[in-house]
Write a protein that holds these residues in place. Structure first.
Motif, PDB file in Angstrom:
ATOM      1  N   LYS A 123       0.848  -1.173   0.000  1.00  0.00           N
ATOM      2  CA  LYS A 123       0.000   0.000   0.000  1.00  0.00           C
ATOM      3  C   LYS A 123       0.887   1.227   0.000  1.00  0.00           C
ATOM      4  O   LYS A 123       1.891   1.270   0.680  1.00  0.00           O
ATOM      5  N   ARG A 124       0.482   2.186  -0.728  1.00  0.00           N
ATOM      6  CA  ARG A 124       1.218   3.441  -0.723  1.00  0.00           C
ATOM      7  C   ARG A 124       0.764   4.244   0.470  1.00  0.00           C
ATOM      8  O   ARG A 124      -0.420   4.401   0.715  1.00  0.00           O
ATOM      9  N   SER A 125       1.754   4.753   1.216  1.00  0.00           N
ATOM     10  CA  SER A 125       1.443   5.567   2.385  1.00  0.00           C
ATOM     11  C   SER A 125       0.996   6.943   1.917  1.00  0.00           C
ATOM     12  O   SER A 125       1.458   7.459   0.907  1.00  0.00           O
ATOM     13  N   SER A 126       0.128   7.536   2.699  1.00  0.00           N
ATOM     14  CA  SER A 126      -0.314   8.888   2.358  1.00  0.00           C
ATOM     15  C   SER A 126       0.746   9.915   2.737  1.00  0.00           C
ATOM     16  O   SER A 126       0.663  11.059   2.340  1.00  0.00           O
ATOM     17  N   LYS A 127       1.728   9.487   3.507  1.00  0.00           N
ATOM     18  CA  LYS A 127       2.813  10.386   3.918  1.00  0.00           C
ATOM     19  C   LYS A 127       4.036  10.093   3.076  1.00  0.00           C
ATOM     20  O   LYS A 127       4.832   9.233   3.382  1.00  0.00           O
ATOM     21  N   VAL A 128       4.197  10.852   2.051  1.00  0.00           N
ATOM     22  CA  VAL A 128       5.319  10.687   1.131  1.00  0.00           C
ATOM     23  C   VAL A 128       6.280  11.857   1.361  1.00  0.00           C
ATOM     24  O   VAL A 128       5.865  13.005   1.446  1.00  0.00           O
ATOM     25  N   LEU A 129       7.545  11.559   1.484  1.00  0.00           N
ATOM     26  CA  LEU A 129       8.573  12.595   1.676  1.00  0.00           C
ATOM     27  C   LEU A 129       8.901  13.202   0.322  1.00  0.00           C
ATOM     28  O   LEU A 129       9.363  12.515  -0.585  1.00  0.00           O
ATOM     29  N   LYS A 130       8.604  14.474   0.228  1.00  0.00           N
ATOM     30  CA  LYS A 130       8.834  15.171  -1.036  1.00  0.00           C
ATOM     31  C   LYS A 130       9.921  16.223  -0.832  1.00  0.00           C
ATOM     32  O   LYS A 130      10.338  16.504   0.296  1.00  0.00           O
ATOM     33  N   GLY A 131      10.340  16.833  -1.897  1.00  0.00           N
ATOM     34  CA  GLY A 131      11.412  17.820  -1.873  1.00  0.00           C
ATOM     35  C   GLY A 131      11.114  19.020  -0.992  1.00  0.00           C
ATOM     36  O   GLY A 131      11.973  19.506  -0.263  1.00  0.00           O
ATOM     37  N   HIS A 132       9.883  19.506  -1.001  1.00  0.00           N
ATOM     38  CA  HIS A 132       9.577  20.675  -0.182  1.00  0.00           C
ATOM     39  C   HIS A 132       9.598  20.331   1.311  1.00  0.00           C
ATOM     40  O   HIS A 132       9.892  21.173   2.137  1.00  0.00           O
ATOM     41  N   HIS A 133       9.314  19.065   1.655  1.00  0.00           N
ATOM     42  CA  HIS A 133       9.423  18.654   3.059  1.00  0.00           C
ATOM     43  C   HIS A 133      10.880  18.721   3.522  1.00  0.00           C
ATOM     44  O   HIS A 133      11.186  19.226   4.618  1.00  0.00           O
ATOM     45  N   VAL A 134      11.783  18.213   2.716  1.00  0.00           N
ATOM     46  CA  VAL A 134      13.212  18.238   3.040  1.00  0.00           C
ATOM     47  C   VAL A 134      13.687  19.690   3.158  1.00  0.00           C
ATOM     48  O   VAL A 134      14.432  20.046   4.077  1.00  0.00           O
ATOM     49  N   LEU A 135      13.222  20.540   2.244  1.00  0.00           N
ATOM     50  CA  LEU A 135      13.593  21.952   2.283  1.00  0.00           C
ATOM     51  C   LEU A 135      13.142  22.596   3.608  1.00  0.00           C
ATOM     52  O   LEU A 135      13.917  23.299   4.255  1.00  0.00           O
ATOM     53  N   PHE A 136      11.908  22.346   4.020  1.00  0.00           N
ATOM     54  CA  PHE A 136      11.413  22.927   5.270  1.00  0.00           C
ATOM     55  C   PHE A 136      12.159  22.395   6.487  1.00  0.00           C
ATOM     56  O   PHE A 136      12.446  23.140   7.423  1.00  0.00           O
TER      57      PHE A 136
END
Length: 173
Positions: free
Chosen positions: A10-23
């Protein structure tokens, strides 16, 4: 239809994206800047940095000071520094003596009284001659603790004038 060999993921609804890393990086470094700013403010307000005035020039002339101290030791000159308690207040007393214990002919005698922990309480006094190589000056009220006294003058040694310096740590109680 073909059977799948791997379990279904199952794909998690919490995906680490680039803007998360930036913040996260901006928050981390922002916190570091704030903490460093607090430490910088605390350091600058608690200690001004330079304890003696013109420390660079004093460093340049340090060898001159060492040779003057060496000459003073070779001649056997010494200074005796102390405090006398009077009803009117404390008095700084300094005796400037030669190797044989006789009074030395001195120019104007100054004393710098410095607090061991801070430069906010530094006092510069001109001592008055009272005879037999003794010089005195009335002191303002000193707070309790350790103080450093440096007495300086010029001594006429027959060939000219030579610098004289005597130091002592005193404890005021």
């Amino acid at each position: 239809m073909m059977a799948s060999l791997s379990p279904s993921m199952k794909r998690s609804s919490k995906v680490l994206k680039g803007h998360h890393v930036l913040f996260w990086l901006m928050g981390f470094f922002g916190l570091m800047f704030v903490v460093n700013g607090v430490f910088l403010w605390a350091a600058l307000t608690s200690f001004p940095g330079e304890d003696v005035h013109h420390s660079y020039l004093q460093g340049i002339h340090f060898n001159d000071r060492l040779s003057a101290q060496e000459y003073q030791e070779k001649m056997g000159w010494r200074g005796e520094i102390g405090l006398l308690a009077n009803d009117d207040g404390d008095v700084l007393v300094c005796r400037i003596l030669g190797a044989d214990g006789s009074a030395l002919p001195a120019g104007p005698v100054t004393a710098e009284i410095r607090r061991a922990a801070t430069q906010n309480s530094d006092i510069i006094l001109i001592l008055e001659p009272v005879g037999a190589g003794e010089y005195r000056a009335a002191l303002p009220v000193l707070s309790e603790g350790a103080w450093h006294v440096a007495v300086t003058t010029d001594i006429n040694d027959g060939e000219g004038s030579a610098p004289f310096r005597a130091m002592k740590s005193i404890m005021v109680q």
